[in-house]
Design an enzyme around this catalytic site. Structure first.
Site, mmCIF file in Angstrom:
data_model
loop_
_atom_site.group_PDB
_atom_site.id
_atom_site.type_symbol
_atom_site.label_atom_id
_atom_site.label_comp_id
_atom_site.label_asym_id
_atom_site.label_seq_id
_atom_site.Cartn_x
_atom_site.Cartn_y
_atom_site.Cartn_z
ATOM 1 C CB THR A 134 -0.893 -0.007 1.265
ATOM 2 O OG1 THR A 134 -1.457 1.290 1.444
ATOM 3 C CG2 THR A 134 -0.090 -0.329 2.527
ATOM 4 C CG ASP A 135 -1.120 5.001 -0.966
ATOM 5 O OD1 ASP A 135 -1.689 4.337 -0.075
ATOM 6 O OD2 ASP A 135 -1.691 5.933 -1.576
ATOM 7 C CD GLU A 136 -3.478 3.351 4.125
ATOM 8 O OE1 GLU A 136 -3.439 3.337 5.354
ATOM 9 O OE2 GLU A 136 -4.513 3.109 3.470
#
Ligand code: NAD
Ligand code: TYD
Length: 377
Positions: A134-136
């Site tokens: 994820t980009d998180e």
């Protein structure tokens, strides 16, 4: 013939990846390994469950011996690893499960792949371990207006294309990891393990980090399906904080297409960011969803705006996510196929047309979860 494990194939994104691979590659044998947690739902795969090149195995990725057995039984030569605990709010309440599944589960998959592939005469040849992240993991970006212009302003990506943005910085592949939530911390840790298996043992790995997905079959604890269902039933729409947080949204089938492309053509040991250059403030997306649901249900457009209810903000709520997917676009020629307006229209129609799917989920344990989540807000 290739034998490919897809973990988490009964979940939201995994079911789209399984469907794409089973239909597009009749010569591949797709083995969907899923524990069927609250988020796993075999109804997501009804249309392909009888295909001859598809096998479902109910298993926990943390159960190393069972995973090892699946590699041996099916002579597995590729892994697309999606199984994870995926919801930030749940990770705030129960971080242990996230560390267990996302970190130890990924390690168990890696170690099984390593031991099995190393035991073969050809070793790593023709093998691939593809980890979906994820980009998180990159943390949060600031909202800025460098030229004194009220965001969103038009900016130019390094690909040369113009798009709207709420700040001048973007997540690029070389950015340092700065996860804030237990969910993103666990995903970050799993990404590190995947890269460590490449660097230490030479395992052919690939990691991709994608922005927020939306589309059919998403569990209704996530913003878009939750709100579509609540609007339909005229229930309050719990907007965290001021609704000003920004997310970059990608239609799930475009993510699945990117996964297909990268699995086949991506360079070993590389990381690719996947995103739509499609930033929206939560409150703006919510208004689009309300208008769309109202119109499709034959209500007066916007008449459900008064369902918007501002509630206590999520702890540690990341302000802005914005992916720069230039590398993927430039090196492999991938682009999102859908404009956001088309994607939302398709998504809202799908949930309203598939009421039985939604009712089946929301009639069980779901209500308890929903009440506990919003009890103190
Ligand atoms: P999801 O929660 O809808 O599905 C997760 C699936 O994994 C479920 O089918 C569940 O049963 C299965 N699973 C969970 N624990 C397991 C275990 N111990 N063993 C075997 N199976 C298990 O998640 P999603 O939204 O489809 O996300 C899939 C992956 O993509 C995750 O790794 C997530 O971090 C990543 N991702 C998601 C998004 C997004 O917007 N949803 C964006 C970027 C990356
Ligand atoms: P979510 O779908 O949980 O994805 P993520 O936290 O991984 O980005 O949430 C998307 C955004 O919507 C996020 O900023 C939190 C916000 N949100 C609400 O305002 N209300 C809600 O009920 C939910 C579930 C999310």
């Amino acid at each position: 013939m290739r034998n490919i494990i897809i973990t988490g194939g009964a979940g939201f994104i995994g079911s789209h990846v399984v469907r794409l691979f089973v239909n597009k590659y009749p010569d591949y044998h797709i083995i969907n390994v899923d524990k069927l947690t609250y988020a796993g739902n075999l109804a997501n795969l009804k249309d392909i469950e009888d295909k001859p090149n598809y096998t479902f195995v109910k298993a926990d990725i943390c159960d190393f011996e069972t995973i090892m057995g699946i590699f041996r039984k099916h002579n597995v030569d590729g892994v697309i690893h999606l199984a994870a605990e995926s919801h930030v709010d749940r990770s705030i309440k129960d971080p242990f499960t996230f560390a267990q599944t996302n970190v130890m589960g990924t390690l168990s998959m890696l170690q099984a792949a390593k031991l099995y592939w190393e035991s073969l005469p050809e070793k790593w040849e023709g093998k691939r371990f593809y980890h979906i992240s994820t980009d998180e993991v990159y943390g949060a970006l600031e909202m800025t207006d460098p030229d004194g212009i009220e965001p969103p302003f038009t900016t130019k990506a390094s690909s040369g294309k113009h798009h709207l943005a709420y700040g001048s910085k973007f997540f690029t592949e070389d950015l340092k990891y700065q996860p804030h939530s237990p969910y993103s911390a666990a995903k970050a840790s799993s990404d590190h393990f995947v890269r460590a298996f490449h660097d230490t043992y030479g395992m052919p790995t690939i990691v991709t980090n994608c922005s927020n997905n939306y589309g059919p079959y998403q569990f209704p604890e996530k913003l878009i399906p939750l709100f579509i269902n609540n609007i339909r039933h005229r229930k309050p729409l719990p907007v965290y904080g001021k609704g000003e947080n920004v997310r970059d949204w990608l239609f799930v089938e475009d993510h699945a297409r990117a996964i297909d492309l990268i699995f086949h053509k991506g360079t070993i040991a590389e990381t690719y960011n996947i995103g739509g250059f499609n930033e929206w403030k939560n409150i703006d997306i919510i208004k689009v969803v309300i208008n769309t649901v109202d119109r499709i249900l034959g209500r007066k457009e916007g008449e459900d705006m008064d369902l918007i209810t501002y509630v206590t903000d999520r702890a540690g709520h990341d302000m802005r996510y914005a992916i720069d997917s230039t590398k993927l676009q430039r090196e492999l020629g991938w682009e999102p196929s859908l404009q956001f307006e088309e994607g939302i229209e398709k998504t809202v129609r799908w949930y309203l047309d598939n009421q039985a799917w939604m009712d089946n989920i929301t009639s069980g344990e779901y209500e308890k979860y929903y009440e506990s989540m919003y009890a103190n807000r």
